[in-house]
Design a protein around this motif. Structure first.
Motif, short mmCIF file in Angstrom:
data_model
loop_
_atom_site.label_atom_id
_atom_site.label_comp_id
_atom_site.label_asym_id
_atom_site.label_seq_id
_atom_site.Cartn_x
_atom_site.Cartn_y
_atom_site.Cartn_z
N ALA A 21 32.98 31.99 38.55
CA ALA A 21 34.15 32.18 37.69
C ALA A 21 33.84 33.18 36.58
O ALA A 21 34.66 34.06 36.27
CB ALA A 21 34.60 30.84 37.11
N GLN A 22 32.66 33.05 35.98
CA GLN A 22 32.26 34.01 34.94
C GLN A 22 32.17 35.42 35.52
O GLN A 22 32.54 36.40 34.87
CB GLN A 22 30.92 33.58 34.34
CG GLN A 22 30.99 32.26 33.59
CD GLN A 22 29.64 31.82 33.08
OE1 GLN A 22 28.62 32.46 33.32
NE2 GLN A 22 29.62 30.70 32.38
N ARG A 23 31.66 35.50 36.75
CA ARG A 23 31.52 36.80 37.41
C ARG A 23 32.90 37.43 37.64
O ARG A 23 33.07 38.64 37.49
CB ARG A 23 30.78 36.60 38.74
CG ARG A 23 30.16 37.85 39.31
CD ARG A 23 29.01 37.52 40.23
NE ARG A 23 29.35 36.65 41.33
CZ ARG A 23 29.23 36.98 42.62
NH1 ARG A 23 28.82 38.17 42.96
NH2 ARG A 23 29.51 36.12 43.55
N MET A 24 33.88 36.62 38.00
CA MET A 24 35.23 37.15 38.22
C MET A 24 35.85 37.62 36.91
O MET A 24 36.54 38.65 36.87
CB MET A 24 36.11 36.09 38.89
CG MET A 24 35.80 35.91 40.37
SD MET A 24 36.96 34.81 41.21
CE MET A 24 36.18 33.23 40.94
N VAL A 25 35.62 36.87 35.83
CA VAL A 25 36.12 37.30 34.53
C VAL A 25 35.53 38.65 34.15
O VAL A 25 36.23 39.57 33.70
CB VAL A 25 35.78 36.25 33.45
CG1 VAL A 25 36.11 36.79 32.05
CG2 VAL A 25 36.57 34.96 33.70
N ASP A 26 34.22 38.81 34.35
CA ASP A 26 33.56 40.08 34.03
C ASP A 26 34.07 41.22 34.90
O ASP A 26 34.23 42.35 34.44
CB ASP A 26 32.04 39.94 34.20
CG ASP A 26 31.43 39.00 33.18
OD1 ASP A 26 32.06 38.76 32.14
OD2 ASP A 26 30.31 38.50 33.43
N THR A 27 34.32 40.92 36.18
CA THR A 27 34.82 41.94 37.10
C THR A 27 36.21 42.42 36.71
O THR A 27 36.54 43.61 36.85
CB THR A 27 34.83 41.38 38.54
OG1 THR A 27 33.50 41.03 38.92
CG2 THR A 27 35.39 42.40 39.52
N LEU A 28 37.04 41.50 36.23
CA LEU A 28 38.43 41.84 35.93
C LEU A 28 38.64 42.33 34.49
O LEU A 28 39.71 42.86 34.17
CB LEU A 28 39.32 40.62 36.19
CG LEU A 28 39.46 40.25 37.68
CD1 LEU A 28 40.08 38.88 37.84
CD2 LEU A 28 40.28 41.30 38.42
N ALA A 29 37.63 42.17 33.64
CA ALA A 29 37.78 42.62 32.25
C ALA A 29 38.09 44.11 32.14
O ALA A 29 38.98 44.51 31.37
CB ALA A 29 36.53 42.27 31.45
N PRO A 30 37.40 44.98 32.93
CA PRO A 30 37.74 46.41 32.84
C PRO A 30 39.15 46.74 33.31
O PRO A 30 39.65 47.83 33.03
CB PRO A 30 36.69 47.07 33.75
CG PRO A 30 35.56 46.10 33.82
CD PRO A 30 36.22 44.77 33.78
N GLU A 31 39.78 45.79 34.03
CA GLU A 31 41.16 46.00 34.49
C GLU A 31 42.17 45.54 33.44
O GLU A 31 43.38 45.55 33.70
CB GLU A 31 41.39 45.22 35.79
CG GLU A 31 40.39 45.54 36.89
CD GLU A 31 40.43 46.99 37.30
OE1 GLU A 31 41.54 47.53 37.47
OE2 GLU A 31 39.34 47.60 37.44
#
Length: 466
Positions: A21-31
């Motif tokens: 879940a943390q990894r998904m948050v980090d992945t989507l932050a630049p979006e």
């Protein structure tokens, strides 16, 4: 300036899902996505699913029914809400989710989270997107090195994935089918992640994997490193006071891991080592590849290296064919080992696993009675373990302010919450605490010495064999 889009993630199950879940948050932050605790104002909702627990699929579809209402309300307000199903249920039932749940925009398996921006774009362009195939190449090779801004400390402690997948094929377990075969991350990538976390204030790292002590990632010397060697390397990273790992398999406990516990202060003397049953007959039916005596010998090896080490475990009661004698063997094993805690569950069938086809089922009433007896025994051991800490001085890593004014809470080496009256400048430090009383599962105590305003650089050795 474009306002940020709001992201809500609901995770089920294991620590791996918490990290994902943390990894998904980090992945989507630049979006342009930022987290929100509310579904109602979210532009993107992700269900991060787990296939281990009972009726996992039904719970997902039930949640999707509620999200359909929230999505309709958002549409009525002129706002588009996207819904993603991720994780192990997505991996196992991707096409079925697409068929049964039109509300879902994206279905993505655990190995493809880093493709979320592209999958959302594909769904926007073409209606819906599905990606659940296992990558042909190294799973971790698809994920680009995180930018420094994407590594953010979520408190004093953090998870880092080092291994994924499992090759054991226990007959009750879906992990090999939903997470794939065992893959280990290279040492250099793990070190980079942990250094960034340490720079952001993290002091405790938990290395996670479906079978974490099967870790054999490529080391700087070009050779595969076992988990024990990795721990030695990570212990040299400035700022990292504590190292933990989960979840382990008894068959993969190498001497290097035992030696790391013997020689280093950073690996905590608290190991989660699932056994599932104390009966050799049931262990064979589970395809666990070890006997109860094999398990006891592993425990003895750990205890020979460090006397204050404590254990937790997992148990399944009511596995197909489990007799009264088999269950008694489990109780005998628990009594002999003496646990600081454990997770115990009634057996539930998982479609597609070999155990699902076993005919000799145990009646529900019998499973219920056995589970109560097992949990009462484990609870008594956990209570005795916690009570034995009273009067001892133990090291505590302080994490945050507690609910009561002026109180700071941290955790002992054995993950017991410990509360003291102190200022919040002790957060992030490992300090000795005299334990004075026990309140439910929390320890209450006082600092032994006046703390330094700087984080401690070396953990104190425990003075109790709790």
């Amino acid at each position: 300036m474009t306002p940020p889009r709001k992201l809500h993630i609901k995770s089920y199950g294991c620590q791996m899902n918490v990290y994902d879940a943390q990894r998904m948050v980090d992945t989507l932050a630049p979006e342009g996505f930022v987290e929100t605790a509310s579904v109602d104002d979210a532009d993107l909702v992700i269900l991060n699913t787990c296939h281990i627990r009972e009726k996992a699929s039904e719970k997902v579809y039930s949640e999707l029914g509620r999200l359909r209402v929230a999505k309709d309300v958002a549409a009525a307000d002129g706002r588009k809400m996207n819904i993603v199903v991720a994780g192990c249920v997505a991996q196992a039932e991707g096409n079925e989710i697409i068929r049964r749940a039109p509300v879902v925009d994206v279905v993505v398996g655990p190995q493809s989270y880093h493709h979320l921006p592209q999958l959302l774009a594909r769904a926007k362009a073409g209606g819906r997107a599905l990606e659940t195939e296992f990558p042909v190449a190294d799973k971790f090779g698809f994920l680009p090195p995180p930018k420094p801004a994407a590594i953010c400390a979520r408190g004093i402690s953090s998870f880092v994935t080092v291994q994924e997948g499992c090759d054991k094929f226990c007959t009750f377990c879906v992990v090999p089918y939903t997470r794939g075969s065992e893959v280990s991350r290279p040492v250099a990538k793990i070190v980079d992640d942990i250094k960034r976390l340490a720079d952001n204030g993290v002091r405790e790292i938990t290395l996670i994997g479906q079978n974490v002590n099967a870790y054999h990632g490529d080391g700087p010397d070009g050779r595969p490193w076992p988990l024990g060697t990795l721990l030695r390397h990570l212990a040299d990273i400035p700022g990292i006071e504590r190292l933990r790992y989960s979840t382990s398999h008894p068959c993969d406990v190498e001497d290097t891991l035992i030696e790391a516990h013997r020689d280093l202060p950073q690996p905590m003397p608290f190991v989660h080592l699932p056994v599932q049953s104390g009966s050799d007959r049931i262990l064979a039916a589970m395809n666990r590849k070890h006997t109860a005596e094999d398990y006891r010998r592993v425990i003895d090896r750990f205890r020979g290296a460090r006397q204050d080490i404590a254990f937790t475990s997992d148990f399944i009661v009511g596995f197909p064919g489990e007799s009264d004698e088999d269950f008694d063997a489990t109780l005998a094993l628990v009594t002999q080992i003496g646990y600081a805690g454990a997770y115990s569950f009634k057996y539930s069938s998982r479609p597609g696993t070999p155990a699902a086809d076993m005919q000799e089922t145990v009646p529900t009433a019998v499973m219920d009675e056995r589970l109560v007896r097992l949990q009462e025994l484990i609870d008594s051991q956990q209570s005795a373990f916690n009570t034995a800490t009273i009067g001892a001085t133990v090291d505590v890593l302080f994490e945050r302010a507690a609910r009561n004014p002026g109180q700071i809470v941290g955790r002992t080496a054995w993950l017991q919450p410990a509360h003291v009256m102190a200022s919040d400048d002790i957060i992030g430090q490992v300090l000795p605490v005299r334990i004075e009383s026990l309140e439910r599962y929390s320890l209450l105590g006082s600092l032994v010495a006046t703390p330094s305003p700087q984080p401690a650089q070396h953990a104190h050795s425990p003075t109790t064999g709790a």
